[in-house]
Write a protein that holds these residues in place. Structure first.
Motif, PDB file in Angstrom:
ATOM      1  N   THR A 119       0.827  -1.102  -0.087  1.00 55.48           N
ATOM      2  CA  THR A 119      -0.028   0.007   0.090  1.00 55.48           C
ATOM      3  C   THR A 119       0.709   1.465   0.101  1.00 55.48           C
ATOM      4  OG1 THR A 119      -1.603  -1.161   1.104  1.00 55.48           O
ATOM      5  CG2 THR A 119      -1.938   1.187   1.273  1.00 55.48           C
ATOM      6  N   SER A 120       1.992   1.099   0.523  1.00 54.04           N
ATOM      7  CA  SER A 120       3.037   2.357   0.722  1.00 54.04           C
ATOM      8  C   SER A 120       3.670   2.602  -0.778  1.00 54.04           C
ATOM      9  CB  SER A 120       3.847   2.166   2.013  1.00 54.04           C
ATOM     10  OG  SER A 120       3.229   2.158   2.870  1.00 54.04           O
ATOM     11  N   GLY A 121       3.673   1.555  -1.682  1.00 52.37           N
ATOM     12  CA  GLY A 121       4.452   1.524  -2.829  1.00 52.37           C
ATOM     13  C   GLY A 121       5.788   0.995  -2.771  1.00 52.37           C
ATOM     14  N   GLU A 122       5.888   0.111  -1.743  1.00 52.46           N
ATOM     15  CA  GLU A 122       7.415  -0.703  -1.780  1.00 52.46           C
ATOM     16  C   GLU A 122       7.030  -2.128  -2.130  1.00 52.46           C
ATOM     17  OE1 GLU A 122      10.310  -0.021  -0.720  1.00 52.46           O
ATOM     18  OE2 GLU A 122       9.721   2.067  -1.099  1.00 52.46           O
ATOM     19  N   ASN A 123       8.202  -2.716  -2.229  1.00 56.30           N
ATOM     20  CA  ASN A 123       8.047  -4.154  -2.483  1.00 56.30           C
ATOM     21  C   ASN A 123       7.829  -4.757  -1.408  1.00 56.30           C
ATOM     22  OD1 ASN A 123       8.905  -6.795  -3.220  1.00 56.30           O
ATOM     23  ND2 ASN A 123      11.153  -6.422  -3.839  1.00 56.30           N
ATOM     24  N   ALA A 124       6.806  -5.708  -1.664  1.00 50.16           N
ATOM     25  CA  ALA A 124       6.031  -6.287  -0.403  1.00 50.16           C
ATOM     26  C   ALA A 124       7.054  -7.400   0.124  1.00 50.16           C
ATOM     27  CB  ALA A 124       4.923  -6.660  -0.698  1.00 50.16           C
ATOM     28  N   ASP A 125       7.840  -7.984  -0.649  1.00 52.38           N
ATOM     29  CA  ASP A 125       8.988  -9.241   0.098  1.00 52.38           C
ATOM     30  C   ASP A 125      10.285  -8.530  -0.210  1.00 52.38           C
ATOM     31  OD1 ASP A 125       6.706 -11.368   0.521  1.00 52.38           O
ATOM     32  OD2 ASP A 125       6.402 -11.031  -1.626  1.00 52.38           O
ATOM     33  N   GLY A 126      10.390  -7.219  -0.191  1.00 59.17           N
ATOM     34  CA  GLY A 126      11.778  -6.729  -0.156  1.00 59.17           C
ATOM     35  C   GLY A 126      12.499  -6.887   1.236  1.00 59.17           C
ATOM     36  N   PRO A 127      13.795  -6.203   1.132  1.00 62.71           N
ATOM     37  CA  PRO A 127      14.629  -6.338   2.488  1.00 62.71           C
ATOM     38  C   PRO A 127      13.865  -5.615   3.796  1.00 62.71           C
ATOM     39  CG  PRO A 127      15.513  -4.672   0.920  1.00 62.71           C
ATOM     40  CD  PRO A 127      14.433  -5.734   0.155  1.00 62.71           C
ATOM     41  N   LEU A 128      12.824  -4.569   3.461  1.00 65.35           N
ATOM     42  CA  LEU A 128      12.141  -4.067   4.549  1.00 65.35           C
ATOM     43  C   LEU A 128      11.227  -4.995   5.518  1.00 65.35           C
ATOM     44  CD1 LEU A 128      11.400  -0.666   3.328  1.00 65.35           C
ATOM     45  CD2 LEU A 128      12.939  -1.157   5.163  1.00 65.35           C
ATOM     46  N   HIS A 129      10.813  -6.002   4.328  1.00 61.26           N
ATOM     47  CA  HIS A 129       9.954  -6.869   5.014  1.00 61.26           C
ATOM     48  C   HIS A 129      10.108  -7.625   6.268  1.00 61.26           C
ATOM     49  CE1 HIS A 129       7.233 -10.634   5.602  1.00 61.26           C
ATOM     50  NE2 HIS A 129       6.296  -9.795   5.041  1.00 61.26           N
ATOM     51  N   GLY A 130      11.312  -8.217   6.460  1.00 61.72           N
ATOM     52  CA  GLY A 130      12.002  -8.933   7.593  1.00 61.72           C
ATOM     53  C   GLY A 130      12.144  -7.782   8.727  1.00 61.72           C
ATOM     54  N   GLU A 131      12.629  -6.906   8.486  1.00 55.62           N
ATOM     55  CA  GLU A 131      12.844  -5.709   9.427  1.00 55.62           C
ATOM     56  C   GLU A 131      11.611  -5.312  10.116  1.00 55.62           C
ATOM     57  OE1 GLU A 131      15.101  -2.463   8.003  1.00 55.62           O
ATOM     58  OE2 GLU A 131      16.428  -3.664   6.770  1.00 55.62           O
ATOM     59  N   ILE A 132      10.685  -4.936   9.204  1.00 52.17           N
ATOM     60  CA  ILE A 132       9.593  -4.432   9.737  1.00 52.17           C
ATOM     61  C   ILE A 132       8.679  -5.347  10.853  1.00 52.17           C
ATOM     62  CG2 ILE A 132       7.279  -3.409   9.261  1.00 52.17           C
ATOM     63  CD1 ILE A 132       8.390  -1.772   7.074  1.00 52.17           C
ATOM     64  N   CYS A 133       8.752  -6.450   9.988  1.00 54.88           N
ATOM     65  CA  CYS A 133       7.994  -7.838  11.018  1.00 54.88           C
ATOM     66  C   CYS A 133       8.561  -7.669  12.524  1.00 54.88           C
ATOM     67  CB  CYS A 133       8.351  -9.278  10.260  1.00 54.88           C
ATOM     68  SG  CYS A 133       7.231  -9.472   8.838  1.00 54.88           S
ATOM     69  N   ALA A 134      10.026  -7.798  12.504  1.00 55.56           N
ATOM     70  CA  ALA A 134      10.686  -7.925  13.700  1.00 55.56           C
ATOM     71  C   ALA A 134      10.237  -6.570  14.670  1.00 55.56           C
ATOM     72  CB  ALA A 134      12.139  -8.017  13.557  1.00 55.56           C
ATOM     73  N   THR A 135      10.187  -5.597  13.821  1.00 58.36           N
ATOM     74  CA  THR A 135      10.108  -4.306  14.905  1.00 58.36           C
ATOM     75  C   THR A 135       8.620  -4.080  15.439  1.00 58.36           C
ATOM     76  OG1 THR A 135      10.010  -3.053  12.930  1.00 58.36           O
ATOM     77  CG2 THR A 135      12.190  -3.047  14.170  1.00 58.36           C
ATOM     78  N   LEU A 136       7.738  -4.799  14.492  1.00 55.94           N
ATOM     79  CA  LEU A 136       6.453  -4.550  14.934  1.00 55.94           C
ATOM     80  C   LEU A 136       5.874  -5.690  15.647  1.00 55.94           C
ATOM     81  CD1 LEU A 136       4.134  -4.534  11.707  1.00 55.94           C
ATOM     82  CD2 LEU A 136       4.291  -2.677  13.254  1.00 55.94           C
ATOM     83  N   ILE A 137       6.674  -6.737  16.043  1.00 55.31           N
ATOM     84  CA  ILE A 137       6.513  -7.775  17.083  1.00 55.31           C
ATOM     85  C   ILE A 137       6.826  -7.300  18.417  1.00 55.31           C
ATOM     86  CG2 ILE A 137       7.034 -10.018  17.898  1.00 55.31           C
ATOM     87  CD1 ILE A 137       7.168 -10.786  14.995  1.00 55.31           C
ATOM     88  N   GLU A 138       8.060  -6.582  18.240  1.00 55.95           N
ATOM     89  CA  GLU A 138       8.471  -5.786  19.606  1.00 55.95           C
ATOM     90  C   GLU A 138       7.441  -4.592  20.021  1.00 55.95           C
ATOM     91  OE1 GLU A 138      12.245  -4.145  18.522  1.00 55.95           O
ATOM     92  OE2 GLU A 138      13.291  -6.270  18.591  1.00 55.95           O
ATOM     93  N   ARG A 139       6.960  -4.034  18.994  1.00 57.42           N
ATOM     94  CA  ARG A 139       6.119  -3.069  19.570  1.00 57.42           C
ATOM     95  C   ARG A 139       4.720  -3.589  20.062  1.00 57.42           C
ATOM     96  NH1 ARG A 139       6.847   2.388  17.238  1.00 57.42           N
ATOM     97  NH2 ARG A 139       8.468   2.671  15.922  1.00 57.42           N
TER      98      ARG A 139
END
Length: 220
Positions: A59-79
């Motif tokens: 939805t933000s115009g980024e690659n849904a399975d790119g390098p940000l995916h794993g990073e955001i998964c980890a930080t969202l779980i922490e949040r």
């Protein structure tokens, strides 16, 4: 007859969309993306954090399975484990859970939310001790709509009569895959019409649930 009553969490027992919306937008804005609406984020909920993050990125115009995916998964779980404001019960949930326990029924949670955040929000809301079993989306090799989560919870509760309580298309599919009776809570996150979802009974108020469980005709 004592019953294993297995619940979905988000959209069934709790409205977590405001909390998920808040932490998702905090993560997006911190990374330079525009915030999304509550309705957008609510529509992404139900298939676990990896699916949520794919939707946020796409939805933000980024690659849904790119390098940000794993990073955001980890930080969202922490949040999720610490930023718990915005999670709240649907009306009548606590009283219904207490009544089911008082009648001797055994209760479990099967959620695609990761185990850590699920345990944290249950503790935050004061109901963790009501459940004999909690299975999160990262507890087993598969998550809903695969049936393994329901089968595992049922076994850990000691078997016997079982009913699954959920709110969504994923929950209806999970119950069908597990061969379990499904009680559909109609006020959650589903997108389809009630009549389009496979269910044995539907209810709009949690005050109705103890009687549904008590009067269920097993094997009918």
């Amino acid at each position: 007859m004592m019953t294993a009553v297995i619940f979905d969490l988000d959209g069934t027992l709790i409205d977590s969309a405001p909390a998920i919306h808040a932490v998702s937008n905090a993560e997006l804005v911190a990374r330079g993306f525009a915030p999304l609406t509550l309705d957008q984020v609510r529509s992404f909920v139900g298939r676990g954090v990896p699916h949520l993050v794919r939707c946020l990125l796409e939805t933000s115009g980024e690659n849904a399975d790119g390098p940000l995916h794993g990073e955001i998964c980890a930080t969202l779980i922490e949040r999720y484990e610490t930023q718990l404001e915005g999670n709240h019960f649907y009306p009548g949930v606590r009283a219904a859970l207490d009544q089911l326990r008082d009648h001797g029924h055994r209760l479990a949670i099967c959620t695609n939310k990761p185990y850590g955040p699920a345990e944290a929000v249950l503790f935050h809301l004061g109901i963790l001790d009501l459940f004999d079993v909690v299975i999160g989306g990262d507890s087993l090799p598969t998550r809903k709509p695969e049936p393994a989560m329901l089968h595992a919870a049922h076994e850990r509760l000691g078997g016997g009569p079982m009913i699954y309580v959920g709110d969504s298309e994923i929950d209806a599919e999970t119950a069908a895959n597990a061969g379990a009776p499904f009680a559909l809570y109609t006020e959650g996150y589903r997108k389809s019409d009630v009549h389009d979802l496979r269910h044995q009974v539907a209810f709009s108020e949690f005050e109705m649930l103890p009687a549904i469980v008590a009067n269920w005709h097993w094997g009918a």
